[in-house]
Design a protein around this motif. Structure first.
Motif, PDB file in Angstrom:
ATOM      1  N   LEU A   1      11.319  22.779  48.974  1.00 35.02           N
ATOM      2  CA  LEU A   1      12.140  22.402  50.027  1.00 35.02           C
ATOM      3  C   LEU A   1      12.601  23.803  50.750  1.00 35.02           C
ATOM      4  CD1 LEU A   1      13.418  19.999  51.753  1.00 35.02           C
ATOM      5  CD2 LEU A   1      15.586  20.281  50.363  1.00 35.02           C
ATOM      6  N   TRP A   2      11.677  24.282  51.757  1.00 35.67           N
ATOM      7  CA  TRP A   2      11.934  25.342  52.635  1.00 35.67           C
ATOM      8  C   TRP A   2      12.123  24.919  54.197  1.00 35.67           C
ATOM      9  CZ3 TRP A   2       8.414  28.209  56.035  1.00 35.67           C
ATOM     10  CH2 TRP A   2       7.136  27.320  56.027  1.00 35.67           C
ATOM     11  N   SER A   3      12.316  25.807  54.942  1.00 36.27           N
ATOM     12  CA  SER A   3      12.709  25.086  56.248  1.00 36.27           C
ATOM     13  C   SER A   3      11.477  24.576  57.004  1.00 36.27           C
ATOM     14  CB  SER A   3      13.343  26.354  57.247  1.00 36.27           C
ATOM     15  OG  SER A   3      12.214  27.559  57.335  1.00 36.27           O
ATOM     16  N   GLY A   4      10.179  25.035  56.684  1.00 29.70           N
ATOM     17  CA  GLY A   4       9.245  24.317  57.276  1.00 29.70           C
ATOM     18  C   GLY A   4       8.737  23.007  56.937  1.00 29.70           C
ATOM     19  N   ASN A   5       9.461  22.465  55.709  1.00 29.91           N
ATOM     20  CA  ASN A   5       9.296  21.054  55.198  1.00 29.91           C
ATOM     21  C   ASN A   5      10.517  20.422  55.642  1.00 29.91           C
ATOM     22  OD1 ASN A   5       6.711  21.878  54.062  1.00 29.91           O
ATOM     23  ND2 ASN A   5       7.604  22.031  52.273  1.00 29.91           N
ATOM     24  N   ILE A   6      11.158  20.831  56.515  1.00 28.21           N
ATOM     25  CA  ILE A   6      12.411  19.940  57.135  1.00 28.21           C
ATOM     26  C   ILE A   6      12.217  19.740  58.560  1.00 28.21           C
ATOM     27  CG2 ILE A   6      14.897  19.841  57.216  1.00 28.21           C
ATOM     28  CD1 ILE A   6      15.003  21.633  54.812  1.00 28.21           C
ATOM     29  N   SER A   7      12.458  18.435  59.193  1.00 27.64           N
ATOM     30  CA  SER A   7      12.540  18.209  60.270  1.00 27.64           C
ATOM     31  C   SER A   7      13.395  16.911  60.545  1.00 27.64           C
ATOM     32  CB  SER A   7      11.069  17.763  60.794  1.00 27.64           C
ATOM     33  OG  SER A   7      10.941  17.629  62.360  1.00 27.64           O
TER      34      SER A   7
ATOM     35  N   ASP B   1      16.688  19.606  36.617  1.00 25.45           N
ATOM     36  CA  ASP B   1      18.173  19.921  36.867  1.00 25.45           C
ATOM     37  C   ASP B   1      18.644  20.065  38.364  1.00 25.45           C
ATOM     38  OD1 ASP B   1      20.705  20.691  36.152  1.00 25.45           O
ATOM     39  OD2 ASP B   1      20.072  22.670  35.851  1.00 25.45           O
ATOM     40  N   TYR B   2      19.833  19.339  38.409  1.00 28.78           N
ATOM     41  CA  TYR B   2      20.196  19.529  39.810  1.00 28.78           C
ATOM     42  C   TYR B   2      20.776  20.797  40.132  1.00 28.78           C
ATOM     43  CZ  TYR B   2      24.710  18.156  38.033  1.00 28.78           C
ATOM     44  OH  TYR B   2      25.986  18.106  37.359  1.00 28.78           O
ATOM     45  N   TYR B   3      20.938  21.576  39.197  1.00 24.54           N
ATOM     46  CA  TYR B   3      21.623  22.789  39.642  1.00 24.54           C
ATOM     47  C   TYR B   3      20.549  23.837  39.948  1.00 24.54           C
ATOM     48  CZ  TYR B   3      26.121  22.189  36.885  1.00 24.54           C
ATOM     49  OH  TYR B   3      27.133  21.593  36.403  1.00 24.54           O
ATOM     50  N   MET B   4      19.299  23.337  39.859  1.00 21.70           N
ATOM     51  CA  MET B   4      18.191  24.038  40.519  1.00 21.70           C
ATOM     52  C   MET B   4      17.773  23.695  42.091  1.00 21.70           C
ATOM     53  SD  MET B   4      17.873  26.186  37.964  1.00 21.70           S
ATOM     54  CE  MET B   4      16.722  27.095  39.015  1.00 21.70           C
ATOM     55  N   LEU B   5      18.606  23.014  42.364  1.00 24.98           N
ATOM     56  CA  LEU B   5      18.293  22.457  43.878  1.00 24.98           C
ATOM     57  C   LEU B   5      18.357  23.824  44.930  1.00 24.98           C
ATOM     58  CD1 LEU B   5      20.647  19.160  43.957  1.00 24.98           C
ATOM     59  CD2 LEU B   5      18.042  19.416  43.487  1.00 24.98           C
ATOM     60  N   ALA B   6      19.202  24.592  44.710  1.00 22.75           N
ATOM     61  CA  ALA B   6      19.619  25.644  45.520  1.00 22.75           C
ATOM     62  C   ALA B   6      18.166  26.515  45.576  1.00 22.75           C
ATOM     63  CB  ALA B   6      20.813  26.472  45.308  1.00 22.75           C
ATOM     64  N   THR B   7      17.578  26.628  44.369  1.00 25.42           N
ATOM     65  CA  THR B   7      16.518  27.783  44.397  1.00 25.42           C
ATOM     66  C   THR B   7      15.198  27.083  44.548  1.00 25.42           C
ATOM     67  OG1 THR B   7      16.957  27.941  41.967  1.00 25.42           O
ATOM     68  CG2 THR B   7      17.961  29.614  43.155  1.00 25.42           C
ATOM     69  N   GLU B   8      15.239  25.922  43.786  1.00 27.60           N
ATOM     70  CA  GLU B   8      14.049  25.188  43.600  1.00 27.60           C
ATOM     71  C   GLU B   8      12.950  25.831  42.760  1.00 27.60           C
ATOM     72  OE1 GLU B   8      12.879  22.082  44.773  1.00 27.60           O
ATOM     73  OE2 GLU B   8      14.466  21.244  45.782  1.00 27.60           O
ATOM     74  N   GLN B   9      11.820  25.923  43.174  1.00 27.12           N
ATOM     75  CA  GLN B   9      10.603  26.528  42.463  1.00 27.12           C
ATOM     76  C   GLN B   9      10.206  27.925  43.001  1.00 27.12           C
ATOM     77  OE1 GLN B   9       8.703  26.094  40.089  1.00 27.12           O
ATOM     78  NE2 GLN B   9       6.847  27.444  40.996  1.00 27.12           N
TER      79      GLN B   9
END
Length: 271
Positions: free
Chosen positions: A234-240, A258-266
């Motif tokens: 989920l980076w900016s290019g995959n959001i519209s 884990d939802y704690y990783m939502l900010a950093t993701e992969q």
């Protein structure tokens, strides 16, 4: 200006280290000359797609991995990505991710319809065509919709996903694991560190990463960790947003984490 969901493999744009290029469109042979047998995309559109005629096929700009086209028909429009050298496993992973997010009934994603093999080699995916708005839309609405997806998308199998998938063209290992620290250590940090060592031949980052993995446990003591569905890339290019301003996400590399990783993701494409 209206953008389209046909911006192919947006997650590959960073890997390309350049602006998404525009693919030249080679005019296809007249539709009347294409037979159902040698064109499985046309076959699906004119059968399961409920169309009686394809009025136009237009090329849409994209990244450096796949080609994309918009199929306009009397039953609506479809978005089609093709790859002439990679088998269907990449698109199968994308379709399963889109389907998992779609079924949460939360944030809007393109609905996947069909993944298949091209008779001349390679593969394709057919999905819903979404006409994009002129911006990424309301970011607060995006956050709320993502939270709804994470709450609705649960797994009883643990951490991982139904298949391995890709970030851009980099493999992502999703073997089901009951322990989140083990999953993240082995299949996310550990796998990327191995790729980086293989690519660059420098073991310094690898050794430091190994020490980090061995000492992650205390960071999550007394924390309830439950697997929830992540977009995964989920980076900016995959959001519209669609033409009504509702948030849209696409090109996933889904897994349950884990939802704690939502900010950093992969961590993306270290190799």
């Amino acid at each position: 200006m209206v953008a389209h969901v046909g911006i192919t493999s947006l997650s590959s744009s960073i890997a390309c280290m350049s602006r998404p290029r525009r693919f030249s469109f080679i005019k296809p042979k007249p539709l009347a000359m294409a037979t159902m047998h040698d064109d499985p995309i046309r076959e699906w559109v004119l059968s399961e797609g409920k169309a009686t005629q394809i009025t136009r096929i237009s090329s849409i700009g994209g990244g450096c991995i796949n080609l994309s086209n918009r199929y306009d028909t009397d039953a609506g429009s479809f978005f089609v990505k093709t790859n002439r050298s990679i088998g269907p496993s990449m698109f199968e992973g994308e379709a399963l991710g889109l389907d998992a997010m779609y079924k949460t009934g939360s944030i809007r994603v393109p609905k996947p319809f069909k993944v298949g093999v091209l008779p001349t080699g390679g593969s394709y995916i057919i999905m819903e065509f979404i006409e994009f708005g002129s911006s990424r839309g309301n970011q607060s609405a995006l956050g709320r919709k993502l939270a709804e997806m994470h709450k609705a998308g649960k797994s009883e199998k643990g951490f991982g996903f139904y298949v391995d998938n890709t970030i851009g063209s980099t493999p992502q290992i999703n073997t089901w694991t009951s322990d989140w620290i083990q999953f993240y250590g082995e299949h996310r940090l550990g796998y990327q560190l191995k790729l980086a060592r293989k690519q660059y031949g420098d073991s310094t980052i690898y050794e430091r990463g190994q020490r980090l993995m061995k000492n992650m446990g205390p960071l999550f003591e007394d924390v309830l960790i439950e697997p929830c569905l992540l977009h995964g890339d989920l980076w900016s290019g995959n959001i519209s947003s669609d033409k009504n301003g509702e948030p849209v996400i696409l090109d996933p590399a889904c897994y349950f984490s884990d939802y704690y990783m939502l900010a950093t993701e992969q961590p993306r494409n270290l190799a």
